[in-house]
Write a protein that holds these residues in place. Sequence first.
Motif, mmCIF file in Angstrom:
data_model
loop_
_atom_site.group_PDB
_atom_site.id
_atom_site.type_symbol
_atom_site.label_atom_id
_atom_site.label_comp_id
_atom_site.label_asym_id
_atom_site.label_seq_id
_atom_site.Cartn_x
_atom_site.Cartn_y
_atom_site.Cartn_z
ATOM 1 N N ALA A 102 0.846 -1.194 0.000
ATOM 2 C CA ALA A 102 0.000 0.000 0.000
ATOM 3 C C ALA A 102 0.880 1.241 0.000
ATOM 4 N N GLY A 103 0.325 2.344 -0.487
ATOM 5 C CA GLY A 103 1.057 3.605 -0.475
ATOM 6 C C GLY A 103 0.429 4.577 -1.443
ATOM 7 N N VAL A 104 0.676 5.854 -1.235
ATOM 8 C CA VAL A 104 0.140 6.859 -2.131
ATOM 9 C C VAL A 104 0.965 6.872 -3.415
ATOM 10 N N MET A 105 0.423 7.515 -4.456
ATOM 11 C CA MET A 105 1.146 7.612 -5.706
ATOM 12 C C MET A 105 2.488 8.315 -5.480
ATOM 13 N N GLY A 106 3.556 7.741 -6.035
ATOM 14 C CA GLY A 106 4.884 8.298 -5.853
ATOM 15 C C GLY A 106 5.636 7.709 -4.678
ATOM 16 N N ALA A 107 5.029 6.727 -3.995
ATOM 17 C CA ALA A 107 5.684 6.125 -2.826
ATOM 18 C C ALA A 107 6.852 5.237 -3.214
ATOM 19 N N ILE B 256 0.146 -4.961 -5.659
ATOM 20 C CA ILE B 256 0.267 -3.509 -5.507
ATOM 21 C C ILE B 256 -1.045 -2.864 -5.933
ATOM 22 N N SER B 257 -1.615 -2.025 -5.084
ATOM 23 C CA SER B 257 -2.881 -1.382 -5.436
ATOM 24 C C SER B 257 -3.013 -0.041 -4.727
ATOM 25 N N SER B 258 -3.655 0.908 -5.421
ATOM 26 C CA SER B 258 -3.967 2.208 -4.827
ATOM 27 C C SER B 258 -5.318 2.178 -4.125
ATOM 28 N N GLU B 259 -6.067 1.082 -4.294
ATOM 29 C CA GLU B 259 -7.389 0.955 -3.689
ATOM 30 C C GLU B 259 -7.267 0.156 -2.393
ATOM 31 N N MET B 260 -7.338 0.840 -1.273
ATOM 32 C CA MET B 260 -7.145 0.170 0.012
ATOM 33 C C MET B 260 -8.206 -0.898 0.308
ATOM 34 N N PRO B 261 -9.489 -0.680 -0.050
ATOM 35 C CA PRO B 261 -10.454 -1.767 0.170
ATOM 36 C C PRO B 261 -10.068 -3.050 -0.562
ATOM 37 N N GLU B 262 -9.439 -2.906 -1.734
ATOM 38 C CA GLU B 262 -8.994 -4.053 -2.508
ATOM 39 C C GLU B 262 -7.881 -4.795 -1.770
ATOM 40 N N LEU B 263 -6.926 -4.060 -1.249
ATOM 41 C CA LEU B 263 -5.849 -4.693 -0.488
ATOM 42 C C LEU B 263 -6.390 -5.398 0.752
ATOM 43 N N CYS C 287 -5.647 -9.446 0.550
ATOM 44 C CA CYS C 287 -4.294 -9.783 1.004
ATOM 45 C C CYS C 287 -4.277 -10.462 2.372
ATOM 46 N N ASP C 288 -3.226 -11.264 2.585
ATOM 47 C CA ASP C 288 -2.981 -11.886 3.883
ATOM 48 C C ASP C 288 -2.143 -10.978 4.773
ATOM 49 N N ARG C 289 -1.305 -10.188 4.128
ATOM 50 C CA ARG C 289 -0.375 -9.315 4.839
ATOM 51 C C ARG C 289 -0.120 -8.102 3.958
ATOM 52 N N ILE C 290 0.084 -6.940 4.583
ATOM 53 C CA ILE C 290 0.236 -5.697 3.815
ATOM 54 C C ILE C 290 1.454 -4.928 4.310
ATOM 55 N N TYR C 291 2.365 -4.627 3.382
ATOM 56 C CA TYR C 291 3.441 -3.676 3.660
ATOM 57 C C TYR C 291 2.940 -2.284 3.286
ATOM 58 N N VAL C 292 3.263 -1.298 4.115
ATOM 59 C CA VAL C 292 2.885 0.088 3.841
ATOM 60 C C VAL C 292 4.151 0.839 3.431
ATOM 61 N N MET C 293 4.092 1.491 2.263
ATOM 62 C CA MET C 293 5.277 2.134 1.686
ATOM 63 C C MET C 293 5.086 3.642 1.605
ATOM 64 N N ASN C 294 6.148 4.375 1.900
ATOM 65 C CA ASN C 294 6.120 5.829 1.764
ATOM 66 C C ASN C 294 7.531 6.328 1.489
ATOM 67 N N GLU C 295 7.659 7.162 0.464
ATOM 68 C CA GLU C 295 8.932 7.781 0.097
ATOM 69 C C GLU C 295 10.058 6.764 -0.020
ATOM 70 N N GLY C 296 9.737 5.633 -0.687
ATOM 71 C CA GLY C 296 10.768 4.662 -1.031
ATOM 72 C C GLY C 296 11.156 3.674 0.037
ATOM 73 N N THR C 297 10.449 3.683 1.167
ATOM 74 C CA THR C 297 10.776 2.733 2.223
ATOM 75 C C THR C 297 9.512 2.161 2.833
ATOM 76 N N SER D 278 -6.664 -1.730 8.582
ATOM 77 C CA SER D 278 -7.835 -0.951 8.183
ATOM 78 C C SER D 278 -7.324 0.215 7.348
ATOM 79 N N GLN D 279 -8.236 0.889 6.656
ATOM 80 C CA GLN D 279 -7.816 2.053 5.882
ATOM 81 C C GLN D 279 -7.190 3.097 6.803
ATOM 82 N N GLU D 280 -7.754 3.235 7.991
ATOM 83 C CA GLU D 280 -7.246 4.235 8.930
ATOM 84 C C GLU D 280 -5.837 3.870 9.414
ATOM 85 N N SER D 281 -5.614 2.590 9.723
ATOM 86 C CA SER D 281 -4.295 2.194 10.220
ATOM 87 C C SER D 281 -3.233 2.321 9.140
ATOM 88 N N ILE D 282 -3.605 2.031 7.894
ATOM 89 C CA ILE D 282 -2.651 2.186 6.782
ATOM 90 C C ILE D 282 -2.307 3.651 6.586
#
Length: 506
Positions: A295-300, A463-470, A474-484, A495-499
């Motif tokens: 998960a992550g915003v565009m450009g992550a 990889i998806s920009s749609e959090m409900p889809e993830l 998914c069984d497990r989710i990595y959260v990515m931001n600014e390349g890490t 949850s969407q909030e925790s991500i």
Amino acid sequence: MSTLLEMRSITKKFPGVKALDDVSITVEEGEIHAICGENGAGKSTLMKVLSGVYPAGSYDGEIHYDGNLAAFRNISDSENQGIIIIHQELALIPQLSIAENIFLGNEQANKGIVNWRKTFSGTETLLAKVGLSEAPSTRLDTLGVGKQQLVEIAKALSKDVRLLILDEPTAALSEADSQVLLDLMLELKSKGVTCIIISHKLNEVRKVADSVTVIRDGVTVSTMNTKVETVTEDIIVRDMVGREMGARYPSRETKLGEPLLEINDWSVWHPEQSERQVIKNINMSVRAGEVVGIAGVMGAGRTELAMSLFGKSYGRNISGSVKMHGKPIDVSSVGKAISTGLAYVTEDRKSLGLILDDNIQRNITLANLGNVSKAGVIVEAEETKVAEHYRSTMNVRTPSVFQTVGNLSGGNQQKVVLSKWLFTDPEVLILDEPTRGIDVGAKFEIYGIINNLAAQGKGIVFISSEMPELLGMCDRIYVMNEGTFVGELAAKDASQESIMSLIVTD
């Protein structure tokens, strides 16, 4: 409100196909009217009839616009009446400036000489209307997709738009950019501009639409007024697919096996900006039978990570190690990555995933020609056999494997891309936005394919920009931001909030 547009009993035929069959739609002045339907339902064809792409005489039925019978011979005819269409593939030239793009074909000139002062002044006024502060001289290719979409709308406003048609305007946008665009549509509506929006994102449809028309298999199924009746996503989906969908994501019993893919200290530098590190010491793992989300915003950096892993297709000065079944593997080229059991389904199927002017058969076998060849020569009968197998098992809706891929709907194109990589028999499949731009029915089929692959013991990186889809897949989710990676969550704890909290507190 008065009626601005009536399309009555529109029928459009292509050789062997009736794309539209007696379709009617009424749009009131000053409203936002959504058109929904599965890929291939006829939505874009209907708008091409309206905008003159398919001229009067090439279809049956009538168009009544502003109380008059209209017979648009081309796009210029419809634009002269204030009807502007913005296609999903933006009609902009990346190498030109914002100002040049906005007034291309509508130059602010006197006796053939462009008045740049007037051009730049007009551009500044238009950019202010769509909420952009960039200089008119800014090159378009320095802008993100969201801002380019706003430039397209500014271009439409330069033509005194009265009816604005947007075909999948948020398909390639982040949630933040999508919200900016939706807010702009509401603002344009408040100023009297009528909008028609084609979208697969039903939550966005419900946010902005005053009316919703559903088209299925070239036929009008329903029209609903959101102001006087309850219009839920489930109702729209039911009309789109012709049945109750039930759960949006198919259930799956997770059975995790041994570790398949392990990535350690993976770092990537920008291919052109030598001082910029794009991927920073990434560590991740994927087990057999596991669907792992990113998960992550565009450009992550999600796509950059995927492409750098797949044959170092992106980046420079790449370092770190990759293991399969606990043993180091060589991913220094695409061919080597494939041979080690990796496959990558790109987010851009039209430019990077398919050869659009070639047929289904050749697209499916392209990544594994050795398996349909003898002594270096392709055995066409074997190639056809393979293509027919995937056409059947993947439910690619087409009369023949010799059909040109560019003529398929988005959902069926995506199935062809998946077939191409499944034919390489990968152990780990990296899926980059696998459901972007496809309808809910096709999405459900793609989800089912993913679940089947996991059940076979494949590892999936999703990889998806749609959090409900993830969250749904998914069984497990990595959260990515600014390349890490800034966090890792089990699906049951996510949850969407925790991500989002992991992204914004990084």
